[in-house]
Each structure stands twice: as C-alpha cells, then as structure tokens.
Design a protein around this motif. Sequence first.
Motif, PDB file in Angstrom:
ATOM      1  N   LEU A  93      48.892  56.045  46.491  1.00 21.29           N
ATOM      2  CA  LEU A  93      49.528  54.986  47.275  1.00 21.29           C
ATOM      3  C   LEU A  93      49.958  53.836  46.353  1.00 21.29           C
ATOM      4  CD1 LEU A  93      47.151  55.094  50.379  1.00 21.29           C
ATOM      5  CD2 LEU A  93      49.558  55.799  50.309  1.00 21.29           C
ATOM      6  N   ARG A  94      49.102  53.494  45.413  1.00 23.39           N
ATOM      7  CA  ARG A  94      49.466  52.426  44.463  1.00 23.39           C
ATOM      8  C   ARG A  94      50.672  52.841  43.630  1.00 23.39           C
ATOM      9  NH1 ARG A  94      43.753  51.847  44.243  1.00 23.39           N
ATOM     10  NH2 ARG A  94      43.620  53.228  42.440  1.00 23.39           N
ATOM     11  N   ALA A  95      50.692  54.110  43.196  1.00 25.05           N
ATOM     12  CA  ALA A  95      51.808  54.587  42.356  1.00 25.05           C
ATOM     13  C   ALA A  95      53.141  54.491  43.093  1.00 25.05           C
ATOM     14  CB  ALA A  95      51.553  56.024  41.912  1.00 25.05           C
ATOM     15  N   ASP A 106      50.831  56.733  63.019  1.00 28.12           N
ATOM     16  CA  ASP A 106      49.988  56.189  61.950  1.00 28.12           C
ATOM     17  C   ASP A 106      49.972  57.193  60.802  1.00 28.12           C
ATOM     18  OD1 ASP A 106      48.209  54.691  60.494  1.00 28.12           O
ATOM     19  OD2 ASP A 106      46.451  55.642  61.424  1.00 28.12           O
ATOM     20  N   VAL A 107      50.969  57.083  59.940  1.00 26.32           N
ATOM     21  CA  VAL A 107      51.153  58.071  58.885  1.00 26.32           C
ATOM     22  C   VAL A 107      51.912  57.401  57.735  1.00 26.32           C
ATOM     23  CG1 VAL A 107      53.227  58.923  60.063  1.00 26.32           C
ATOM     24  CG2 VAL A 107      52.084  60.396  58.452  1.00 26.32           C
ATOM     25  N   LYS A 108      51.699  57.903  56.530  1.00 25.05           N
ATOM     26  CA  LYS A 108      52.470  57.407  55.383  1.00 25.05           C
ATOM     27  C   LYS A 108      53.198  58.575  54.734  1.00 25.05           C
ATOM     28  CE  LYS A 108      49.792  53.304  54.449  1.00 25.05           C
ATOM     29  NZ  LYS A 108      48.443  52.890  54.085  1.00 25.05           N
ATOM     30  N   LEU A 109      54.275  58.238  54.037  1.00 23.32           N
ATOM     31  CA  LEU A 109      55.108  59.275  53.413  1.00 23.32           C
ATOM     32  C   LEU A 109      55.428  58.862  51.983  1.00 23.32           C
ATOM     33  CD1 LEU A 109      57.039  61.817  53.737  1.00 23.32           C
ATOM     34  CD2 LEU A 109      58.817  60.196  54.408  1.00 23.32           C
ATOM     35  N   VAL A 110      55.186  59.763  51.033  1.00 26.20           N
ATOM     36  CA  VAL A 110      55.610  59.512  49.650  1.00 26.20           C
ATOM     37  C   VAL A 110      56.569  60.614  49.227  1.00 26.20           C
ATOM     38  CG1 VAL A 110      53.513  58.277  49.002  1.00 26.20           C
ATOM     39  CG2 VAL A 110      53.624  60.735  48.641  1.00 26.20           C
ATOM     40  N   VAL A 111      57.668  60.210  48.596  1.00 26.54           N
ATOM     41  CA  VAL A 111      58.715  61.163  48.227  1.00 26.54           C
ATOM     42  C   VAL A 111      59.058  60.988  46.758  1.00 26.54           C
ATOM     43  CG1 VAL A 111      61.049  61.980  48.723  1.00 26.54           C
ATOM     44  CG2 VAL A 111      59.682  60.979  50.559  1.00 26.54           C
ATOM     45  N   LEU A 112      58.955  62.079  45.999  1.00 27.25           N
ATOM     46  CA  LEU A 112      59.365  62.087  44.598  1.00 27.25           C
ATOM     47  C   LEU A 112      60.481  63.110  44.460  1.00 27.25           C
ATOM     48  CD1 LEU A 112      58.956  61.499  41.508  1.00 27.25           C
ATOM     49  CD2 LEU A 112      57.342  63.431  41.514  1.00 27.25           C
ATOM     50  N   ALA A 126      62.747  54.214  53.000  1.00 22.79           N
ATOM     51  CA  ALA A 126      61.714  53.317  52.465  1.00 22.79           C
ATOM     52  C   ALA A 126      61.944  51.892  52.950  1.00 22.79           C
ATOM     53  CB  ALA A 126      61.714  53.383  50.943  1.00 22.79           C
ATOM     54  N   ASP A 127      63.228  51.482  53.014  1.00 25.29           N
ATOM     55  CA  ASP A 127      63.544  50.126  53.488  1.00 25.29           C
ATOM     56  C   ASP A 127      63.187  49.975  54.971  1.00 25.29           C
ATOM     57  OD1 ASP A 127      64.457  49.481  51.025  1.00 25.29           O
ATOM     58  OD2 ASP A 127      66.588  49.800  51.498  1.00 25.29           O
ATOM     59  N   LYS A 153      54.992  51.865  54.511  1.00 23.80           N
ATOM     60  CA  LYS A 153      54.646  53.188  55.034  1.00 23.80           C
ATOM     61  C   LYS A 153      55.332  54.326  54.278  1.00 23.80           C
ATOM     62  CE  LYS A 153      53.965  53.888  59.463  1.00 23.80           C
ATOM     63  NZ  LYS A 153      54.201  53.999  60.925  1.00 23.80           N
ATOM     64  N   VAL A 154      56.538  54.039  53.788  1.00 18.70           N
ATOM     65  CA  VAL A 154      57.265  55.077  53.053  1.00 18.70           C
ATOM     66  C   VAL A 154      57.475  54.600  51.615  1.00 18.70           C
ATOM     67  CG1 VAL A 154      59.409  56.411  52.865  1.00 18.70           C
ATOM     68  CG2 VAL A 154      58.480  55.860  55.129  1.00 18.70           C
ATOM     69  N   GLY A 155      57.069  55.411  50.655  1.00 14.33           N
ATOM     70  CA  GLY A 155      57.297  55.112  49.242  1.00 14.33           C
ATOM     71  C   GLY A 155      58.168  56.188  48.640  1.00 14.33           C
ATOM     72  N   VAL A 156      59.193  55.760  47.870  1.00 11.00           N
ATOM     73  CA  VAL A 156      60.138  56.718  47.299  1.00 11.00           C
ATOM     74  C   VAL A 156      60.288  56.449  45.812  1.00 11.00           C
ATOM     75  CG1 VAL A 156      62.571  57.443  47.309  1.00 11.00           C
ATOM     76  CG2 VAL A 156      61.394  57.019  49.472  1.00 11.00           C
ATOM     77  N   ARG A 157      60.204  57.474  45.012  1.00 12.61           N
ATOM     78  CA  ARG A 157      60.511  57.343  43.576  1.00 12.61           C
ATOM     79  C   ARG A 157      61.582  58.363  43.224  1.00 12.61           C
ATOM     80  NH1 ARG A 157      55.150  55.757  40.126  1.00 12.61           N
ATOM     81  NH2 ARG A 157      56.618  56.250  38.447  1.00 12.61           N
ATOM     82  N   VAL A 158      62.748  57.838  42.831  1.00  6.78           N
ATOM     83  CA  VAL A 158      63.867  58.711  42.474  1.00  6.78           C
ATOM     84  C   VAL A 158      63.815  58.937  40.966  1.00  6.78           C
ATOM     85  CG1 VAL A 158      66.371  58.997  42.468  1.00  6.78           C
ATOM     86  CG2 VAL A 158      65.246  57.897  44.405  1.00  6.78           C
ATOM     87  N   GLU A 159      63.107  59.948  40.555  1.00  7.83           N
ATOM     88  CA  GLU A 159      62.977  60.266  39.131  1.00  7.83           C
ATOM     89  C   GLU A 159      62.363  61.652  38.998  1.00  7.83           C
ATOM     90  OE1 GLU A 159      59.666  58.127  37.100  1.00  7.83           O
ATOM     91  OE2 GLU A 159      59.211  57.337  39.090  1.00  7.83           O
ATOM     92  N   PHE A 160      62.498  62.217  37.815  1.00 11.63           N
ATOM     93  CA  PHE A 160      61.819  63.494  37.528  1.00 11.63           C
ATOM     94  C   PHE A 160      60.610  63.131  36.689  1.00 11.63           C
ATOM     95  CE2 PHE A 160      60.799  67.603  36.002  1.00 11.63           C
ATOM     96  CZ  PHE A 160      61.274  68.473  36.974  1.00 11.63           C
TER      97      PHE A 160
END
Length: 475
Positions: free
Chosen positions: A286-288, A327-333, A348-349, A354-361
Amino acid sequence: MKILMVASEGTPYAKTGGLADVIGALPHSLAHKGHEVAVVLPLYRSAQARLANARRVYDRMPIWISNGSAFQAEIRCQTDRDVRFYFVDVPELFDRPALYGENGQDYPDNHIRFSALCRGALGVARHLFRPDILHCHDWQTGLIGPYLATRLANDPTFLGMKVVFTIHNLGYQGIFGREALDDINLPREMFHPDRMEFWGNISFLKAGIVYSDAISTVSQGYAREIQTPEYGFGMDGLLAQNAHRLTGIVNGVDYGEWNPETDRFIAANFSVDDLAGKRACKADLLRAFGLPDDNLDTPVIGIVSRFASQKGFDLIEQTASTFMQGDVKLVVLGTGEPHYEQLMRRLADSFPGKVGVRVEFNNEVAHKVEAGSDLFLMPSRYEPCGLNQIYSLRYGTVPVVRATGGLDDTIDESTGFKFAGYDGGALLGALGAALDAYQDRGRWTALVKNGMRRDHSWLTAADQYLRLYHQVLSR
Ligand code: ADP
C-alpha cells in the motif's frame, strides 16, 4: 539430446512479457535433466550490461539482404549455470532503446531484424552448436523453417535437424508486405497460401506453423481455442488442419525467482505454514502505491499486466466504478497502450486513497503486488497461458480470472474464482463472490493454502517438452 532454443527475449537479458520468463527457465530445467541446451537471443542494448563475461565466438557472419548487401553479425557467448547463451550482435539492428518499437510504433525494419536473428541462429547451429532440435518461439523466429526448406534445403549440415515451433501468443503474427521477401532473402514463391501468404501479406507466424515438425502452445485450453474463429486470428483453419501436430504444454514457474519464502523484493517472507509475513507485505504494498496502510483488513486487489486489449481492460473500465464503491483497494502496475494508461490514471484520480497506479515496468514492484495483494484480477479476453495467476497461487493471492486458455487450465474452484462470458456483469459476479469469501476467514485461508500448495514447477513442463522432442525425432 542437443536442443537449441531461438527467441526474441529471455530473462535476465531482455523482457517484455511471459516469453522471457519461459526462455529464462525452461532451458535450465532441460539441462538439469542431463541435456545439452543453448539459447540464441538478439544482443539488444538492454542486454549489453549483462554480458560482462561474454566471449566473441564468431566474427563477421554475413546476413544477406536485398541487392547484394549484407549486415555483418558477430556472435557472443556466455554460459549461465549449465546453459550456453549465444547473442547475435548486429548493432545497426539491435542497439536500440526498445525491443520491438517505440512510442507505440513497431520498428519499420522488424522483418529484417528478426530474419537476422533467425539467420544468426542458423549460423550458430552450423558452426557452434549443432542441435537435434531447433526449438523456435513466436513469430520472430518463424523464418527458421523457411530458410531450412529453401536456401539450406540441400545443405547436409542441417540434415535430420527437427524444428519445434511454440506459439506463446497468436495475436502477434509478424505481418509484412510481400515485398519484404526480398529484404529477408527468401524466394518470391513463398508468397503462396500454402507457404507464407496470409490474406495478401506475409506472416512470419504462419511460416513458423507451416514449416515446423511440431507445433506447441502454452496451455491445452489455448491449443483448443486457437482452432476456433473466436480465438484463431484468421489462422484457425490452418491450425485445425494441423491439429495432429499441435499440443499444449502449460508453462512452469521459476520458483527460484517467485517464492514468498525466499523472495528478496518483499517486506517479509512467508510460507503456507506461516502466513504472518503476508500482512507486512500488504502494508508495504500500500505504501509503495501511495495508499494509506491504516486498515489492513480491507481487501486489496492487485493487477500486473501489459496494458493491452487482450488483458481485459475494457471490462475493468466498465466495472471499476461499481466494484470500487465497496470497501476494497486496487493496485495496478503496468505499461502499454496510452489509452489504457490514461484510463488507469483517471481511475486513481476518481478514487483517491483507494486506487494506486504505477505506469512502469518494474520487476521489484511486480513481486510486491503478488505478495501484498489479497486477490489478483486477470479478466483477459484471451490468455495463452498467463504467468501472474500462477505466481499469485504461490503467494497466497487468490486469482479472479476469466475462464479462458491457460487461466482456465490453472485455476479451479478450490484455488480461485472464474467467470466465463466476456462481459462486465460476469466479472462483477466472480469478484463479488471472491469478496464475500474474503469475509469468511476459514474459507479464505483454505483457498489461500490450496493455491500455495499447487506445484507448477518447470520440471513437469520440461518432461512434456522432452516427450515432444522424442516424438519428432522418432518420426
Ligand atoms: P504476457 O506475456 O501476455 O504479457 P504473462 O502473464 O504470461 O503475460 O507474463 C507477464 C510477465 O511480465 C510476468 O512475469 C509479469 O510479472 C511481467 N510483467 C508484466 N507487466 C509488468 C510490469 N509493468 N512490471 C513488471 N513486470 C511485469
């Protein structure tokens, strides 16, 4: 047995997807079983830093293109554990920022680049490592068979060598105009429906299918699906005709790399007998992704994916605003098509915190997602094998998948949740069932542990490939 693999990517030298994981692992498993194995890859810019110990083993191998001109390839070799890796070094073709293209555009000379890989590999087979089996992977290696059948047809060096062609993804077909035949030094007669012609163009993938002794793909489900119009990308007829020499072998997983007990990228190690560390991984995840880690009981859904329509992002687009109400969170890489990158950023906006997105490999973050999520979502439109759901099993992260190809073969009701139809309602149904199960600690722990005990190691898949090699050699 002597096996020479040819591929356009392989970890740790170059990776865009699952093919690289296969090439990084299968050769070692075969070598471990006592066979002599070598791999041919292009020397991309990204691989150069990893070739500290490489020797130059062949100089100035000519790669003829049109009008009598040629590139000169140099072959470098480096041994990794018990497998020899040969690199085809043609800086004009491979010393570039990316593997296949930039800014969403393929490199315009990809036909020349990957014909050079094939001819470099045949040079390796002639001068450096003479195999019984040439095992070719995906369209980039589809020309090996045509060169053997035409330019090298009367060359005794290659007599008795068999070609096995593995399709990792039928959606990528290596299609070029017929004039490309001149650039790749193949006769114009190859433009024929029984050879390389594909709806008015030529296809390297079709060449690989037509000119091989055996064809395999990466799950049994996918082997069946690609013979149907829905999944066949125009090649279903050809594949159905060749069904007698088409098999499915599910990819293994490199548990040296993907194992929560030893993983060096995650916040705490854990195992099926002691799951305590998974909670620390969840907080770290979650922190990442810049999300609050105050309530670790909220379920976290993870996604690691190429952003491509194959992976079902339009279903996520249709349904996210519904399932994210809970009540849920979503992380997307992920990385890929700009349209989906924007879509994910908008999501994410819309759901801050609740939603975290990282656009990277980023391989390290991929490991964190596997370890720290509770559920892994993979709603693919089609999926030849899929690796992330198999990694998820080992990390106690329960997969929610569309029942297609390898996803259907590797996930069952004791380890995850599946939906059949490609529609948003079906996705919401499966995800809803998973989120309900999450509330029942006993049931959830059973699902988690069932998955963690599944064994998808490469040794099983390697045996199946060996059986296939024996079959083609005895024909
Ligand atoms: P495909 O080959 O179709 O992309 P697979 O599930 O077979 O799908 O394999 C994908 C591989 O690529 C997995 O090892 C996955 O972890 C990795 N991967 C995909 N996207 C990323 C990313 N953005 N960062 C790190 N690893 C990624």
